[in-house]
Design an enzyme around this catalytic site. Structure first.
Site, PDB file in Angstrom:
ATOM      1  CE  LYS A   1     -22.003  45.631  23.730  1.00 28.31           C
ATOM      2  NZ  LYS A   1     -23.422  45.261  23.856  1.00 28.31           N
ATOM      3  NE  ARG A   2     -21.365  39.864  32.722  1.00 21.17           N
ATOM      4  CZ  ARG A   2     -22.473  40.574  32.657  1.00 21.17           C
ATOM      5  NH1 ARG A   2     -22.561  41.588  31.839  1.00 21.17           N
ATOM      6  NH2 ARG A   2     -23.517  40.272  33.419  1.00 21.17           N
TER       7      ARG A   2
END
Length: 269
Positions: free
Chosen positions: A96-97
């Site tokens: 979830k960057r």
């Protein structure tokens, strides 16, 4: 990995199961705690027992980062093990960057080049220049958070923006990005009724669908509204499979749970 290879694997295994490797040291069987690298040994056993039933594996990166360098080493060993022994399997870094361009490029290099994942999950909130650096990598996939299965999803994702919910705006806008064909989208199984609208925007794209099982999502509803001619779905199950037993038979029991899901999926195919 090319999408074509993923589709071939789905067809041959009659499965679109993704197993989440969210490894909590407090939940793995006690007998593994004596190993030098208990997390890797747990993963290895799960992968060996289920690789003929699953098409993808998704380590949640936070569960490895929490253990510092040892956690990263376990993660690297896990992905290397999959790539060396089962190269047909699709790997997802659930990280979830998402950050400004040069930072996103470094995140992409970390997961695509160093760790050699096939894909990574991305938060789209910072927009185009935070997503396109991931899309620049050939034969790699970027999985955009579109409509998540958590309770707080309604805080922002369904808010109306010019007459449309924000999650629809996010998906529509993402189709203007360079190499957007390499995008996949996270859509929670608990939001299956929204899949019809999502499919109207991205009729062919793969959707990564968490929330079947432990979170109460329905496989039948997801298939009914989300399946395409090429299936177009990866259904993720984590806790329901990997923690089905905490005894010495944990891998065997995990395989039984995975087989139950695979058989349900085969019926929809």
């Amino acid at each position: 990995m090319e999408t074509k290879k993923l589709i071939e694997q789905i067809r041959s295994k009659k499965s679109f199961l993704c197993i989440g490797l969210d490894v909590d040291i407090n939940k793995i069987p006690n007998h593994l705690l004596h190993e030098t690298d208990p997390i890797f040994e747990f993963n290895k056993a799960i992968i060996d027992a289920t690789q003929h039933l699953a098409v993808a594996y998704k380590p949640n990166i936070a569960f490895y980062e929490a253990f510092g360098i040892k956690g990263w080493e376990a993660l690297k060993k896990t992905i290397d093990y999959i790539n060396e022994n089962y190269p047909e399997l699709f790997t997802i870094a659930d990280a979830k960057r998402g950050d400004i361009g040069n930072t996103s490029t470094m995140y992409a290099k970390a997961f695509f080049e160093d760790m050699e994942f096939d894909s990574v999950t991305i938060a789209p909130y910072m927009g185009k220049d935070s997503v396109e650096p991931f899309l620049a990598f050939k034969d790699k996939h970027t999985i955009l958070l579109a409509l998540t299965s958590n309770e707080g999803a309604f805080d922002f994702q369904t808010l109306q923006v010019d007459g449309k919910p924000l999650y629809q705006r996010v998906i529509e806008t993402s189709k203007t990005y360079n190499n957007w064909e390499n995008l996949m989208y996270v859509v929670g199984a608990t939001k299956a009724e929204y899949l019809k609208e999502i499919r109207a925007i991205v009729p062919e794209s793969f959707l990564l669908v968490p929330g079947v099982g432990a979170q109460g999502g329905s496989l039948e509803d997801v298939c009914k509204y989300g399946m395409t001619a090429n299936v177009g779905l990866l259904i993720n199950s984590s806790r329901g499979i990997i923690y089905a037993s905490n005894g010495e038979d944990f891998a065997e029991v995990a395989a039984k749970k995975a087989q139950e899901m695979q058989q349900q999926m085969a019926a929809f195919l």
